[in-house]
Design an enzyme around this catalytic site. Structure first.
Site, PDB file in Angstrom:
ATOM      1  N   LYS A  79       0.844  -1.201   0.000  1.00 17.29           N
ATOM      2  CA  LYS A  79       0.000   0.000   0.000  1.00 17.29           C
ATOM      3  C   LYS A  79       0.876   1.247   0.000  1.00 17.29           C
ATOM      4  O   LYS A  79       1.921   1.272   0.658  1.00 17.29           O
ATOM      5  CB  LYS A  79      -0.899  -0.025   1.242  1.00 17.29           C
ATOM      6  N   SER A 154      -9.653   1.757   2.851  1.00 13.17           N
ATOM      7  CA  SER A 154      -8.838   2.547   1.955  1.00 13.17           C
ATOM      8  C   SER A 154      -7.798   1.741   1.175  1.00 13.17           C
ATOM      9  O   SER A 154      -7.309   2.212   0.161  1.00 13.17           O
ATOM     10  CB  SER A 154      -8.107   3.628   2.762  1.00 13.17           C
ATOM     11  N   SER A 178      -9.848  -0.462   6.903  1.00 13.67           N
ATOM     12  CA  SER A 178      -9.215  -0.259   5.588  1.00 13.67           C
ATOM     13  C   SER A 178      -8.538  -1.477   4.983  1.00 13.67           C
ATOM     14  O   SER A 178      -8.169  -1.445   3.811  1.00 13.67           O
ATOM     15  CB  SER A 178      -8.210   0.894   5.662  1.00 13.67           C
TER      16      SER A 178
END
Lengths: 489, 95
Positions: A79, A154, A178
């Protein structure tokens, strides 16, 4: 080019038996990324040179007869809020659009130390602020099951990449859901470890008392392998736990006989789509058939968690994001004096959701409102933690839906922040209490994946992985997944 | 209820510029969100200790010893504007 959904173990066997080389495998994945990523937008940045260098190093180890770690040579996505030395780390934001970190996060060092292959950086909502990945300055990631739908957020990029098989596994971060939400929407496995289990050093801070790094993969076993690599005390993170780390793979096949599983009634009622509740309940029933003892429990303060979270997280964010002032790193928009420069930089380079949360956080911390909002939210947090403590006195784990519904359409909720926040209603309490939770797919509704989460006691990742592994075997989602994903791509 | 003046005040504290149209939208959105949060006043928290952090860690010490730090040039490389070994900014003090 089609590519089987290899497990980490299968890749390890292919490499060790010399049926393929790490470099050839890496090239295959890079080629797939070129073909598939324009539609899915899972990667913000790819790093072909770095990945190929790491892969060649694995091939040299093999040639020298060295033993390989299970993750050696296995292609991964990280990420984009996890710092990678000399590889751009944008956090999904224009303000860090050109940021090339001078150091790597501890988790990245750990992946590098076992010769993992990092293909690139995963798309995300800006600074982790979002539930759909639509708040990325680089455009939304798209759901491989239906590219008109969101991936969840997210950590949408890593989840979508694993679902589309343009990475075998990945790392995300989970502040209010997330990791688990995109895992659920994309039909993959994702784990939010106990707060403190995995070092946050090098994770760009959103809400520091809630943030936690964790892995994505296509199976529970692969997530366990990744957990073995990334877990453990790190002196560079003062909140990391000095707790010993078990082998998360060792007990996976122990089954669920005799385990007590709680089903919290607050997670199955109003606001949860009935088909989603039914899929989670059906999975729980199957675990009962395997010898688990499922009982209804109550977590009475659940309904307050969302409101308390959207006070605490923005409050912490308003402080954490004060560092983006255009002075020492990140991008700058010029102004006549330092305050004008700072204001222009922040208002033009932060997206609207980030600005909204900074302002909400500033508001709830401001004099006159601090007691009514921030302090009260911290008290509610203790009540929520107390609910879980009481529940875990009588059950070993808790099973609940991850998200109230399946993946929604891109654009469907962007006009109304509060409705978007409701996406997190089942995931947030876990962060507030700092607990581990494993999201696994448990069925399809409208042809889209539904996830369940298995919440454990602090530091009980091994137990929830054990339950998750058993659930995964009896649900048999992998079979459904391969068929449907092939159709979508 | 969040009025437009509050939005402007909070924006100033947050070092954010908001134009008139944004002020109107933000007042409504923040009003909705804060309105939702008012549900928390339904619950009696009089005797509850606030919990800022789930892990009861107090001071975490490390040995106070010399160790290598990031080279100056590495840090300066990241700056939007720099001169020599210094960050450069627009004027800080007026007058």
């Amino acid at each position: 080019m089609t590519m089987p959904y290899y497990s980490i173990g299968e890749i390890h066997t292919l490499l060790v038996s010399r049926e393929t080389s790490a470099e050839a495998l890496c090239r295959d994945y890079l080629e797939r990324i070129e073909k598939i990523n324009p539609e899915i937008n899972a990667y913000i940045t790819t790093d072909p040179d770095g990945a190929l260098n790491a892969a060649r190093a694995v091939d040299r180890l093999l040639a020298a007869g060295e033993d390989l770690h299970p993750l050696a040579g296995v292609p991964a996505i990280i990420k984009d809020n996890i710092c990678t030395r000399m590889l751009r780390t944008t956090c999904g934001s224009r303000i860090l659009g050109q940021f090339v970190p001078p150091y790597s996060a501890t988790v990245v060092e750990r992946v590098n130390a076992v010769h993992g292959v990092i293909l690139g950086k995963g798309n995300m909502d800006e600074f982790g602020m979002g539930s759909s990945n639509e708040n990325s300055a680089f455009g939304p990631a798209r759901n491989p099951w239906d590219p008109t739908r969101v991936t969840g957020g997210s950590s949408g990029g890593p989840a979508a990449a694993v679902a589309a098989n343009i990475a075998v596994w990945g790392l995300g971060s989970d502040t209010g859901g997330s990791i688990r939400t995109p895992a659920s929407f994309c039909g993959v496995v994702g784990m939010k470890p106990t707060y403190g289990r995995v070092s946050r050093y090098g994770l760009v801070a959103y809400a520091s008392s809630l943030d936690q790094i964790g892995p994505f993969a296509a199976s529970v076993e692969d997530v366990a392998i990744a957990m073995n690599c990334i877990s453990g005390y790190d002196p560079a993170d003062s909140t990391s736990a000095r707790t010993s780390v078990p082998d998360f793979c060792a007990g996976l096949k122990k089954g669920v006989r005799g385990l007590k599983i709680g089903l919290p009634r607050e997670y199955f009622g109003e606001g949860i789509r009935p088909e989603v509740s039914a899929a989670v309940m059906a999975a729980a029933a199957k675990l009962s058939d395997q010898g688990a003892e499922c009982t209804e429990i109550s977590l009475p303060h659940t309904e307050y968690a969302l409101a308390a979270y959207y006070i605490i997280a923005p409050a912490e964010a308003s402080s954490n994001l004060a560092r983006y002032d255009g002075v020492s790193y990140g991008s700058r928009i010029d102004g006549d004096d330092i305050i004008a420069m700072s204001c222009k930089t922040r208002s033009r380079l932060f997206g609207m959701e980030v600005q909204r949360r900074i302002m909400l956080g500033t508001y709830v911390l401001s004099s006159g409102y601090y007691d009514a909002y921030y302090l009260r939210a911290l008290k509610i947090r203790r009540l929520i933690k107390g609910d879980f403590d009481r529940a875990f006195a009588s059950v070993d784990a808790i099973i609940a839906p991850v998200v109230p519904d399946v993946a929604f359409r891109i654009g469907e909720k962007t006009d109304d922040p509060l409705t978007m926040y409701m996406t997190d209603v089942c995931t947030i309490p876990v962060n507030m209490a700092g607990l581990p939770s494993l999201a696994i797919p448990c069925g399809l509704v409208d042809g889209l994946p539904v996830g369940l989460q298995i919440i454990g006691r602090p530091m009980a990742e091994a137990e929830i992985l054990q339950i998750g592994h058993c659930a995964e075997q009896i649900i048999g989602f992998a079979g459904i997944a391969n068929k449907t994903k092939a159709g979508a791509l | 209820m969040i009025d437009e003046k509050t939005v402007r005040d909070v924006a100033r504290l947050s070092r954010l510029e908001v134009d008139d149209r944004q002020v109107e939208v933000l007042a409504r959105q923040m009003g909705d969100i804060i309105g939702y949060m008012d549900m928390l006043s339904r619950i009696d928290t009089e005797n509850v200790e606030p919990m800022a952090h789930v892990v009861p860690i107090s001071n975490v010490w490390r040995p106070d010893s010399l160790r290598p730090s990031m080279p100056n040039q590495e840090a300066i490389r990241l700056a939007p504007d720099a001169e020599g070994e210094y960050f450069r900014t627009p004027k800080v003090v007026s007058g």
